[in-house]
Design a protein around this motif. Structure first.
Motif, PDB file in Angstrom:
ATOM      1  N   LYS A   1      21.675  -7.767 -15.370  1.00  0.00           N
ATOM      2  CA  LYS A   1      22.913  -7.198 -14.807  1.00  0.00           C
ATOM      3  C   LYS A   1      23.387  -5.974 -15.590  1.00  0.00           C
ATOM      4  O   LYS A   1      24.572  -5.644 -15.586  1.00  0.00           O
ATOM      5  N   SER A   2      22.468  -5.279 -16.266  1.00  0.00           N
ATOM      6  CA  SER A   2      22.858  -4.094 -17.035  1.00  0.00           C
ATOM      7  C   SER A   2      22.872  -2.837 -16.178  1.00  0.00           C
ATOM      8  O   SER A   2      23.540  -1.865 -16.515  1.00  0.00           O
ATOM      9  N   THR A   3      22.138  -2.853 -15.050  1.00  0.00           N
ATOM     10  CA  THR A   3      22.159  -1.722 -14.125  1.00  0.00           C
ATOM     11  C   THR A   3      22.288  -2.222 -12.692  1.00  0.00           C
ATOM     12  O   THR A   3      21.977  -3.377 -12.389  1.00  0.00           O
ATOM     13  N   ILE A   4      22.725  -1.316 -11.833  1.00  0.00           N
ATOM     14  CA  ILE A   4      22.886  -1.619 -10.416  1.00  0.00           C
ATOM     15  C   ILE A   4      22.300  -0.444  -9.640  1.00  0.00           C
ATOM     16  O   ILE A   4      22.535   0.708  -9.992  1.00  0.00           O
ATOM     17  N   GLU A   5      21.494  -0.753  -8.624  1.00  0.00           N
ATOM     18  CA  GLU A   5      20.917   0.293  -7.786  1.00  0.00           C
ATOM     19  C   GLU A   5      21.708   0.361  -6.492  1.00  0.00           C
ATOM     20  O   GLU A   5      21.925  -0.654  -5.834  1.00  0.00           O
ATOM     21  N   ILE A   6      22.160   1.576  -6.151  1.00  0.00           N
ATOM     22  CA  ILE A   6      22.937   1.763  -4.933  1.00  0.00           C
ATOM     23  C   ILE A   6      22.287   2.824  -4.053  1.00  0.00           C
ATOM     24  O   ILE A   6      21.469   3.618  -4.526  1.00  0.00           O
TER      25      ILE A   6
ATOM     26  N   MET B   1      19.879   8.759  -0.589  1.00  0.00           N
ATOM     27  CA  MET B   1      19.507   8.777  -2.002  1.00  0.00           C
ATOM     28  C   MET B   1      19.751   7.417  -2.658  1.00  0.00           C
ATOM     29  O   MET B   1      20.756   6.755  -2.397  1.00  0.00           O
ATOM     30  N   ARG B   2      18.809   7.022  -3.511  1.00  0.00           N
ATOM     31  CA  ARG B   2      18.959   5.798  -4.309  1.00  0.00           C
ATOM     32  C   ARG B   2      19.330   6.206  -5.730  1.00  0.00           C
ATOM     33  O   ARG B   2      18.679   7.074  -6.313  1.00  0.00           O
ATOM     34  N   ILE B   3      20.334   5.544  -6.286  1.00  0.00           N
ATOM     35  CA  ILE B   3      20.838   5.885  -7.614  1.00  0.00           C
ATOM     36  C   ILE B   3      20.992   4.614  -8.432  1.00  0.00           C
ATOM     37  O   ILE B   3      21.486   3.603  -7.928  1.00  0.00           O
ATOM     38  N   ALA B   4      20.579   4.665  -9.687  1.00  0.00           N
ATOM     39  CA  ALA B   4      20.789   3.542 -10.611  1.00  0.00           C
ATOM     40  C   ALA B   4      21.956   3.900 -11.530  1.00  0.00           C
ATOM     41  O   ALA B   4      21.978   4.969 -12.128  1.00  0.00           O
ATOM     42  N   LEU B   5      22.924   2.996 -11.608  1.00  0.00           N
ATOM     43  CA  LEU B   5      24.083   3.178 -12.473  1.00  0.00           C
ATOM     44  C   LEU B   5      24.113   2.078 -13.522  1.00  0.00           C
ATOM     45  O   LEU B   5      23.705   0.951 -13.249  1.00  0.00           O
ATOM     46  N   ARG B   6      24.626   2.401 -14.687  1.00  0.00           N
ATOM     47  CA  ARG B   6      24.889   1.360 -15.688  1.00  0.00           C
ATOM     48  C   ARG B   6      26.040   0.507 -15.177  1.00  0.00           C
ATOM     49  O   ARG B   6      26.924   0.993 -14.476  1.00  0.00           O
ATOM     50  N   SER B   7      26.053  -0.742 -15.551  1.00  0.00           N
ATOM     51  CA  SER B   7      27.136  -1.636 -15.117  1.00  0.00           C
ATOM     52  C   SER B   7      28.497  -1.125 -15.576  1.00  0.00           C
ATOM     53  O   SER B   7      29.480  -1.239 -14.852  1.00  0.00           O
TER      54      SER B   7
END
Length: 75
Positions: free
Chosen positions: A48-53, A58-64
């Motif tokens: 659960k340290s990153t989330i892909e949206i 476009m697909r983006i990975a964000l830090r939690s």
């Protein structure tokens, strides 16, 4: 207040507000993450340290920690 980090996989939400400092807010906007935009949660990392949206196509990975700064509502 619901945060993007609270959303489950396959959840679609609309962004209400960005609670980030100006530098991070500009980075979000450059990726299309801004008020009134609909995003879809695609995946959470195992820890659960990153989330892909998905924003548009476009697909983006964000830090939690970054996802916690994005206020959203269900659509």
């Amino acid at each position: 207040m619901k945060k993007l980090s609270d959303c489950k996989k396959a959840c679609k939400v609309k962004i209400l507000k960005l609670h980030a400092d100006s530098e991070l807010k500009q980075r979000f906007i450059s990726f299309g993450i801004m008020k009134e935009v609909v995003v879809e949660v695609l995946e959470h990392s195992p820890a659960k340290s990153t989330i892909e949206i998905k924003v548009g196509k476009m697909r983006i990975a964000l830090r939690s920690k970054e996802a916690e700064l994005i206020e959203v509502e269900d659509i």
